[in-house]
Design a protein around this motif. Structure first.
Motif, PDB file in Angstrom:
ATOM      1  N   LYS A   3      30.229  74.810 -48.844  1.00 38.37           N
ATOM      2  CA  LYS A   3      29.590  76.008 -48.863  1.00 38.37           C
ATOM      3  C   LYS A   3      28.711  76.151 -47.696  1.00 38.37           C
ATOM      4  N   TYR A   4      28.186  75.101 -47.065  1.00 36.77           N
ATOM      5  CA  TYR A   4      27.340  75.228 -45.698  1.00 36.77           C
ATOM      6  C   TYR A   4      28.382  75.347 -44.603  1.00 36.77           C
ATOM      7  N   TYR A   7      29.227  78.753 -44.341  1.00 36.23           N
ATOM      8  CA  TYR A   7      28.199  79.718 -43.886  1.00 36.23           C
ATOM      9  C   TYR A   7      27.937  79.557 -42.421  1.00 36.23           C
ATOM     10  N   TYR A  57      18.868  77.156 -43.931  1.00 36.43           N
ATOM     11  CA  TYR A  57      19.833  77.382 -45.150  1.00 36.43           C
ATOM     12  C   TYR A  57      19.455  76.772 -46.542  1.00 36.43           C
TER      13      TYR A  57
END
Length: 432
Positions: A3-4, A7, A57
């Motif tokens: 997910k990062y 992102y 984040y």
């Protein structure tokens, strides 16, 4: 982690490997934080960018401090506590007042209080952490043991341009997790520089320009900031033939002949943040660059190298027989002579004279207010200054007793002395 990486999506490129290493250490909030992480690498390799982006984040309780901006332990402790308590304090301006911290024990007590009010993992980022060695020799080992001493889920991230081996102390310290940010390769630099491509040109055309640009600059400069600047200001010269005739857009040989001389000329002034055209087209800027003060400040000499240059100037313009009086004034009480710039300049017309390296080193130790180990690393700065034209070798540079001569003017050395807070006028012998 997936997910990062989604992102990021092009925000940070060419750093996937180190991002995955860092995320594997601090990216999981349900696991204990490592006690410390040591992030190091050359200037402009994305160290601070990657760390700050990831912490933004993750939404942890973060305190970021630049060690250059602080001169004492108390300042550092209070600044960190103020940063960490911003989230639950309604009056951020009073943070420094509420967390008075005179020593490390008070810092740990306040840190425990903050962790009780905020259960998120705590991350303390110490940028330019090599400056901690100048503040307090025990400060770095203390931060490395912070988690053990405080029993708080805290991780300290050190960011520096210096390798870990330079931080070793006699008392022994915990070994942190080390993450190295390597320098960008040529292909990676092209990929990064493509992000600042002018919108009026195609990717292939600008990529060809970057290949030509890096074929000249990559060998001598790896600093991304400098390369971005030079690539931008040279592009207008590169496209001059195209503005006159669009049919020459694909004539790479013509474009190279047009820009090659400019590339080579700008290579000599790359760290001055100017182009070679500035010396001819902008008269005022030309005067500023050619001035002694601007020239002296353009030499980014290390701290001890500046003192070596000052010592060499004193050895060139002071008689050797007067060294004992000049540098040991407390033992030889003579009537103080009136010294002014005009008299000093009279002496400057008589030099510079040759001097042996041993005499320069003796003067260097005399004018420096601290004890310095005269080792190979320190002496290796002498050949570097010879290459820069600040010193010159007289005769053969043999190992027995090499002789040198200082090549800088009085105005030049005066600027260098001011950058280290040294009053060179008090150590110059006058002939009048």
């Amino acid at each position: 982690m997936e997910k990062y990486l989604e992102y990021l999506d092009g925000k940070i490129i060419c750093r996937k490997k180190v991002i995955m290493q860092l995320y594997s250490l601090i990216g999981y909030s349900d696991e204990p934080m490592p006690h410390s992480i040591f992030v190091y690498g050359h200037v402009a390799t994305g160290k601070s960018l990657v760390v700050q982006n990831m912490l933004s984040y993750l939404k942890y309780n973060v305190a970021t401090i630049n060690c250059i901006e602080h001169i004492a332990n108390r300042h550092i402790f209070e600044y960190i506590l103020g940063d960490l308590s911003l989230c639950f304090n309604n009056f951020p301006t009073n943070n420094q007042v509420q967390h008075k911290c005179d020593n490390f024990v008070d810092f740990i007590i306040s840190l425990k209080e903050i962790s009780m009010n905020d259960t998120r993992p705590i991350i303390i980022v110490l940028d330019k952490c090599d400056k901690l060695r100048d503040i307090d020799i025990g400060l770095l080992p203390t931060f490395l043991k912070l988690r053990e001493l405080s029993n708080v889920n805290v991780c300290v991230i050190f960011i520096t341009d210096v390798v870990w081996e330079k931080f070793h102390v006699k008392i022994g310290i915990h070994e942190p997790f080390k993450i190295h940010f390597p320098q960008y390769t040529k292909n990676e630099l092209i990929e990064i520089l493509l992000l600042s491509m002018p919108c009026d040109y195609e990717d292939g055309f600008y990529k060809n320009y970057l290949n030509l640009f890096l074929s000249v600059f990559f060998r001598f400069c790896r600093d991304l900031n400098e390369l971005c600047y030079m690539a931008k200001i040279n592009f207008s010269k590169y496209i001059e033939p195209i503005k006159l005739d669009q049919s020459k857009k694909n004539d790479t040989a013509l474009l190279w002949r047009n820009i090659s001389a400019t590339f080579k000329a700008n290579l000599e002034v790359i760290y001055l943040r100017v182009s070679s055209e500035n010396f001819t087209t902008n008269n005022q800027l030309s005067k500023d660059i050619e001035s002694t003060m601007r020239l002296a400040l353009s030499f980014e000499l290390p701290y001890y190298a500046k003192y070596i240059l000052i010592a060499s100037y004193l050895a060139s313009y002071n008689p050797a027989k007067e060294d004992k009086y000049i540098f040991m004034k407390q033992k030889f009480k003579r009537k103080k002579r009136i010294t002014d710039k005009k008299k000093i300049m009279l002496n400057a017309f008589c030099g510079p004279y040759n001097f042996p390296v041993s005499r320069m080193i003796a003067i260097f130790c005399a004018i420096l207010n601290e004890k310095v180990d005269i080792n190979a690393n320190l002496l290796s700065q002498i050949p570097s200054m010879c290459q820069l034209g600040l010193l010159s070798v007289v005769g053969n540079y043999n190992l027995n007793e090499p002789k040198l001569k200082c090549c800088v003017s009085y105005d030049f050395i005066l600027v260098i002395a001011k950058t280290v807070g040294f009053n060179i006028q008090n150590y110059l012998y006058n002939l009048c």
